[in-house]
Design an enzyme around this catalytic site. Structure first.
Site, PDB file in Angstrom:
ATOM      1  N   THR A   1     -35.900  32.629   3.478  1.00  0.00           N
ATOM      2  CA  THR A   1     -35.998  33.990   4.013  1.00  0.00           C
ATOM      3  C   THR A   1     -35.096  34.935   3.229  1.00  0.00           C
ATOM      4  OG1 THR A   1     -36.501  33.151   6.222  1.00  0.00           O
ATOM      5  CG2 THR A   1     -35.627  35.391   6.081  1.00  0.00           C
TER       6      THR A   1
ATOM      7  N   CYS B   1     -46.094  31.941  15.674  1.00  0.00           N
ATOM      8  CA  CYS B   1     -45.115  31.467  14.703  1.00  0.00           C
ATOM      9  C   CYS B   1     -43.852  31.018  15.398  1.00  0.00           C
ATOM     10  CB  CYS B   1     -44.799  32.572  13.698  1.00  0.00           C
ATOM     11  SG  CYS B   1     -43.648  32.050  12.447  1.00  0.00           S
TER      12      CYS B   1
ATOM     13  N   GLN C   1     -43.703  26.634   0.361  1.00  0.00           N
ATOM     14  CA  GLN C   1     -44.551  25.508   0.762  1.00  0.00           C
ATOM     15  C   GLN C   1     -45.064  24.717  -0.447  1.00  0.00           C
ATOM     16  OE1 GLN C   1     -45.278  24.347   3.812  1.00  0.00           O
ATOM     17  NE2 GLN C   1     -44.192  25.943   4.923  1.00  0.00           N
TER      18      GLN C   1
HETATM   19  C1  PLP Z   1     -40.365  28.240   5.941  1.00  0.00           C
HETATM   20  C2  PLP Z   1     -40.871  29.359   5.113  1.00  0.00           C
HETATM   21  C3  PLP Z   1     -40.034  30.433   4.760  1.00  0.00           C
HETATM   22  C4  PLP Z   1     -38.634  30.574   5.296  1.00  0.00           C
HETATM   23  O1  PLP Z   1     -37.736  29.676   4.749  1.00  0.00           O
HETATM   24  P1  PLP Z   1     -36.347  29.427   5.534  1.00  0.00           P
HETATM   25  O2  PLP Z   1     -35.515  28.643   4.602  1.00  0.00           O
HETATM   26  O3  PLP Z   1     -36.717  28.670   6.770  1.00  0.00           O
HETATM   27  O4  PLP Z   1     -35.788  30.757   5.831  1.00  0.00           O
HETATM   28  C5  PLP Z   1     -40.535  31.414   3.936  1.00  0.00           C
HETATM   29  N1  PLP Z   1     -41.800  31.347   3.467  1.00  0.00           N
HETATM   30  C6  PLP Z   1     -42.633  30.342   3.774  1.00  0.00           C
HETATM   31  C7  PLP Z   1     -43.998  30.318   3.201  1.00  0.00           C
HETATM   32  C8  PLP Z   1     -42.199  29.315   4.622  1.00  0.00           C
HETATM   33  O5  PLP Z   1     -43.032  28.329   4.931  1.00  0.00           O
END
Ligand code: PLP
Length: 394
Positions: free
Chosen positions: A74, A327, A181
């Site tokens: 994030t 979500c 992902q």
């Molecule tokens: C999980 C996820 C995030 C956020 O990552 P965090 O480390 O949990 O903040 C951002 N983008 C995608 C596509 C995610 O699946």
């Protein structure tokens, strides 16, 4: 089987691998120096941080000095989007993204709109795919950033990133991709794909939570997001989370060392699961693309079913999955991704995401299918609407 839980929510987070934990442990106590300190303890911590930086860089075809550690995926998304927007304001105020991005991207873009930026949220087709042509057509003289995810976290659709990267380069627009992902699932080379900025996070590939990184191509105009000390070459202040950074390095090395073997195993389980569910349970549909899809992702809508009830009953059977409908728990809004691919609200509400890891087995897939047959049958038996439809007089 009922004694041990079946974890199939690996798109939400993954268990840390033993090797990852082992590599981290010394950095909590024995090797406790501040990487900015010049004496031996500091130098040892610094060495570990830089080794991890090399591992992250190698995993995506970058140079170590193009990798900046963050506290999450994030944060990496926020940094990339906000700070490229601000640093390039003199050139223009237009940003291109899609309607199916993670909230870390979407909410950041919405914030920028309040500050006078103009954002184009490109639609996707019924499979969740954005077309490279639509991206090209959206580019204006004022476009400073294209931010499009490598693969979708809900429905697993893999975007045409290489084509988009080529278009961005041709038009001189900075290209950011949220590859959270995709790491460990798709081979990524930032040069081959013309990616200028890339976000990743450790906990989605068996690394520690709270460990992320942003790749920034050398020469990209971007400001620092967190100001303070001179850490991360003046770009991200705050004493480095050394143990977490070490864990990220170990995890990304492991995750990218066996991609073809791993995805072969995962897609076999995934396709079995999809085919069994669609064949054995009526009124179901697969969400996302059939082939351009993350190897471990299954997302299926069950008509006449409330996703939350489905999840609770799966939980009672020892299965941890995710509803595609919301979500965060507490939110009753249907998923923006499922709405963007054209699902009606009630269908979107009856959706289930099953995301696999290497730890899952074929035997577990059978248990999940059989549990779903039973649970869906029970829930539909309580639905007056389903009764009508199944008797053919809807
Ligand atoms: C999980 C996820 C995030 C956020 O990552 P965090 O480390 O949990 O903040 C951002 N983008 C995608 C596509 C995610 O699946």
């Amino acid at each position: 089987m009922s004694n041990s839980r079946i974890y199939v929510d690996n798109s939400a987070t993954t268990p840390m691998k033993k090797e990852v934990l082992t590599s981290m442990l010394p950095y909590f106590s024995e090797i406790y120096g501040n990487p900015s300190s010049v004496y031996a303890e500091g130098r040892e911590a610094r060495k570990a941080v830089e080794l991890s930086r090399e591992k992250v860089a190698k995993a995506i075809g970058a140079q170590p000095n193009e990798i900046f550690f963050t506290g999450s995926g994030t944060e990496a998304d926020n940094w990339a989007i906000r700070m490229v927007a601000r640093a390039n304001k003199a050139k223009g105020n237009h940003i291109i993204t899609t309607a199916v991005e993670h909230h870390a991207v979407l909410h950041t873009c919405q914030e920028l709109e309040k500050d006078g930026f103009e954002v184009t949220y490109l639609p996707v087709d019924e499979f969740g795919m954005v077309s490279a042509e639509a991206v090209e057509n959206a580019i204006k003289d004022t476009t400073v950033l294209i931010t499009i995810m490598t693969a979708n976290n809900e429905i697993g659709t893999i975007m045409p990133i290489k084509e988009i990267g080529a278009i961005a380069k041709q038009h001189g627009v900075i290209f950011h991709t949220d590859a959270v992902q995709a790491i460990g699932m798709i081979d990524i080379d930032v040069n081959d794909m013309n990616i200028d900025l890339l976000s990743l996070t450790g906990h989605k590939f068996h690394g520690p939570k709270g460990s992320g990184a942003l790749y920034v191509r050398k020469g990209t105009k971007i400001g620092s997001f967190i100001t303070g000390g001179a850490q991360e070459r003046n770009k991200r202040a705050g004493t480095e989370n050394v143990a977490s950074i070490v864990g990220l390095g170990t995890a990304i090395e492991l995750a990218t060392s066996n991609i073809s073997e791993k995805t072969a195993k995962l897609s076999k389980m995934r396709d079995y699961l999809i085919n069994e569910i669609l064949e054995k349970i009526p009124y179901t549909r697969l969400n996302g693309h059939r082939t351009q899809r993350l190897a471990g992702n299954t997302n299926i809508s069950f008509e006449f079913i409330e996703g939350e009830s489905l999840l609770l009953m799966l939980d009672m059977k020892g299965i941890s999955a995710s509803s595609g409908s919301a979500c965060t728990s507490g939110s009753l809004d249907p998923s923006h991704v499922l709405l963007a691919i054209g699902l009606k609200h009630e269908i979107a509400h009856g959706s289930l995401r099953i995301s696999l890891s290497e730890d899952n087995t074929m035997e577990e897939m059978d248990y999940i299918v059989n549990s779903l047959i039973e649970i869906v049958g029970k829930l539909r038996a309580m639905s007056p609407l389903y009764e009508k439809v199944s008797k053919g007089n809807a």
